[in-house]
Design a protein around this motif. Structure first.
Motif, PDB file in Angstrom:
ATOM      1  N   UNK A 148       0.923  -1.132   0.146  1.00 10.98           N
ATOM      2  CA  UNK A 148       0.084  -0.096  -0.106  1.00 10.98           C
ATOM      3  C   UNK A 148       0.742   1.076  -0.088  1.00 10.98           C
ATOM      4  N   UNK A 149       0.593   2.139  -0.772  1.00 12.63           N
ATOM      5  CA  UNK A 149       1.757   3.139  -0.896  1.00 12.63           C
ATOM      6  C   UNK A 149       1.288   4.646  -0.723  1.00 12.63           C
ATOM      7  N   UNK A 150      -0.057   4.799  -0.478  1.00  8.98           N
ATOM      8  CA  UNK A 150      -0.550   6.336  -0.262  1.00  8.98           C
ATOM      9  C   UNK A 150      -1.051   6.552   1.143  1.00  8.98           C
ATOM     10  N   UNK A 156       0.681  -6.087   2.058  1.00  7.89           N
ATOM     11  CA  UNK A 156       1.006  -5.423   3.399  1.00  7.89           C
ATOM     12  C   UNK A 156       0.943  -3.691   3.290  1.00  7.89           C
ATOM     13  N   UNK A 157       1.050  -3.292   4.301  1.00  5.64           N
ATOM     14  CA  UNK A 157       0.918  -1.677   4.424  1.00  5.64           C
ATOM     15  C   UNK A 157       2.424  -1.125   4.123  1.00  5.64           C
ATOM     16  N   UNK A 158       2.337   0.291   4.051  1.00  2.00           N
ATOM     17  CA  UNK A 158       2.971   0.904   3.435  1.00  2.00           C
ATOM     18  C   UNK A 158       4.617   0.848   3.901  1.00  2.00           C
ATOM     19  N   UNK A 159       4.591   0.847   5.276  1.00  2.00           N
ATOM     20  CA  UNK A 159       5.807   0.817   5.870  1.00  2.00           C
ATOM     21  C   UNK A 159       6.402  -0.751   5.940  1.00  2.00           C
ATOM     22  N   UNK A 160       5.635  -1.449   6.176  1.00  2.91           N
ATOM     23  CA  UNK A 160       6.136  -3.065   6.433  1.00  2.91           C
ATOM     24  C   UNK A 160       6.416  -3.436   4.739  1.00  2.91           C
ATOM     25  N   UNK A 161       5.606  -2.784   3.903  1.00  2.00           N
ATOM     26  CA  UNK A 161       6.186  -3.156   2.338  1.00  2.00           C
ATOM     27  C   UNK A 161       7.580  -2.540   2.049  1.00  2.00           C
ATOM     28  N   UNK A 162       7.726  -1.447   2.643  1.00  2.00           N
ATOM     29  CA  UNK A 162       9.014  -0.855   2.287  1.00  2.00           C
ATOM     30  C   UNK A 162      10.028  -1.935   2.644  1.00  2.00           C
ATOM     31  N   UNK A 163       9.892  -2.155   4.002  1.00  2.00           N
ATOM     32  CA  UNK A 163      11.141  -3.106   4.693  1.00  2.00           C
ATOM     33  C   UNK A 163      11.286  -4.467   4.169  1.00  2.00           C
ATOM     34  N   UNK A 164      10.120  -4.937   3.656  1.00  2.00           N
ATOM     35  CA  UNK A 164      10.037  -6.348   3.400  1.00  2.00           C
ATOM     36  C   UNK A 164      10.453  -6.558   1.814  1.00  2.00           C
ATOM     37  N   UNK A 209      -6.580  -1.791  -1.745  1.00  2.00           N
ATOM     38  CA  UNK A 209      -5.449  -2.557  -2.042  1.00  2.00           C
ATOM     39  C   UNK A 209      -5.392  -3.910  -1.903  1.00  2.00           C
ATOM     40  N   UNK A 210      -6.445  -4.549  -1.052  1.00  2.00           N
ATOM     41  CA  UNK A 210      -6.995  -5.837  -0.915  1.00  2.00           C
ATOM     42  C   UNK A 210      -7.380  -6.240  -2.292  1.00  2.00           C
ATOM     43  N   UNK A 211      -8.267  -5.616  -2.976  1.00  2.00           N
ATOM     44  CA  UNK A 211      -8.813  -6.086  -4.121  1.00  2.00           C
ATOM     45  C   UNK A 211      -7.733  -6.114  -5.239  1.00  2.00           C
TER      46      UNK A 211
END
Ligand code: IPM
Ligand code: MG
Length: 361
Positions: A135-137, A242-250, A172-174
């Motif tokens: 998720x980015x925004x 996943x969420x913005x920050x978790x996605x950044x890290x993962x 984002x789920x869709x």
């Protein structure tokens, strides 16, 4: 009909790697009459130096009227002491937010030729093909209130807010379920529902949306476990959302499974498929200007642009084939170099991809 690409090289190695991606797009443009036209703009520190802001109005106008955006990277030590409101990263966050590019696709694919370049054992990463949907925004990157405040006891306190509304989670789920449907139909939603209420809601809403996709097997995982599983047994995953920050890290962690962070492209899409395309890596100021950066993540991002925004699957396939052919030819930038290979510069890697295209890839 012409298709306009806003080209925003940004800072650090940005201009070097973007030049190679444009070279590759121009080659295909000429061969396949794609009708692509390019217009350059400033973002990040490069924009700050000229306009005093990392995201000038001209750049926003250009990005809005273009059909797609190709971006390099932003940031560097030169601008680190600036107020956070005008730091280069704000330019990147600004364009993502203004264009509502909420769905960020970050595919991690191991090219078999690079199995040795990964720090993980070849059998752990062989055949790896996962997609991280970030998720980015929204989330903590954009949540209000935020800042650094003075407490009554004279101590300063930093604070940020993690927020997701149901509609943000739902869209984002869709997006992630639809991607999973086109792949191996497994979706793992990553959260921290055991601690954070915001992601408790995330889990609930993703589960609800999942009822519309009975053909996709949905699972949930806490982010700490997901980080561990990514390096323990990454092939268990098909699509992660996943969420913005978790996605950044993962996604940074996942990049290492592929041998180098210099290999991971990304697409950031709005609800209508308009998109911005950029490598997931940063501006690498330490190697900027040396001509040694790996342009493949940006070249592959250009491929994603052809696939997702311009619906040119054949041209996109050709870019991927050409990257494969370049790797088969044993040319390697420093980050993916191993013994017996030919070490090449950024431009030589771009040339190798172009020659592969000309040779019929
Ligand atoms: C990324 C980057 C950015 C982010 C930075 C440069 C703001 O790390 O695209 O992953 O955190 O999103
Ligand atoms: Mg990042």
């Amino acid at each position: 009909m012409t298709k306009k690409i806003a080209v925003l090289p940004g800072d650090g190695i940005g201009p070097e790697i973007v030049a190679e991606a444009v070279k590759v797009l121009e080659c295909l443009n000429a061969e396949m009459n794609l009708g692509l036209v390019f217009e350059n703009g400033l973002i990040g520190g490069a924009a700050y130096d000229v306009h005093g802001t990392p995201f000038p109005q001209q750049t926003l106008d250009l990005a809005k009227e273009a059909d797609a955006v190709l971006l390099g990277a932003v940031g560097g030590p030169k601008w680190e002491s600036l107020d956070i409101s005008v730091r280069p990263e704000k330019g990147l966050l600004g364009i993502r937010s203004e264009l509502q590019l909420f769905s960020n696709l970050r595919p991690a694919i191991l090219y078999p030729q690079l199995a040795d370049a990964s720090t993980l054992k070849p059998e752990v990463v062989a055949g790896l093909d996962i997609m991280i949907v970030r998720e980015l925004t929204g989330g903590i990157y954009f949540g209000q209130p935020r800042g650094i405040r003075m407490l009554e006891n004279g101590e300063r306190q930093g604070f940020n807010t993690l927020v997701y509304s149901e509609s943000e989670i739902r869209r984002i789920a869709h997006s992630a379920f639809r991607i999973a449907q086109k792949r191996n139909r497994r979706l793992c939603s990553v959260d921290k529902a055991n601690v954070l209420e915001c992601t408790e809601l995330w889990r609930e809403v993703v589960t609800e949306v999942g009822k519309d996709y009975p053909d996709v097997a949905l699972s949930h995982m806490y982010v700490d476990n997901a980080a561990m599983q990514l390096v323990r047994a990454p092939k268990q995953f098909d699509v992660l959302v996943t969420t913005n920050m978790f996605g950044d890290i993962l996604s940074d962690a996942a990049s290492m499974l592929t041998g180098s962070i210099g290999m991971l492209p990304s697409a950031s899409l709005d609800a209508n498929g308009k998109g911005m395309y950029e490598p997931i890596h940063g501006s690498a100021p330490d190697i900027a200007g040396k001509g040694i950066a790996n342009p493949l993540a940006t070249i592959l991002s250009a491929g994603m642009m052809l696939r997702y925004t311009f619906n040119q699957a054949e041209a996109a396939d050709r870019i991927e084939k050409a990257v494969n052919a370049a790797l088969d030819a044993k040319v390697r930038t420093a980050d993916i170099y191993s013994e017996g290979m030919t070490k090449v510069s950024t431009a030589q890697m771009g040339d190798a991809v172009v020659s592969a295209l000309r040779a019929g890839a």
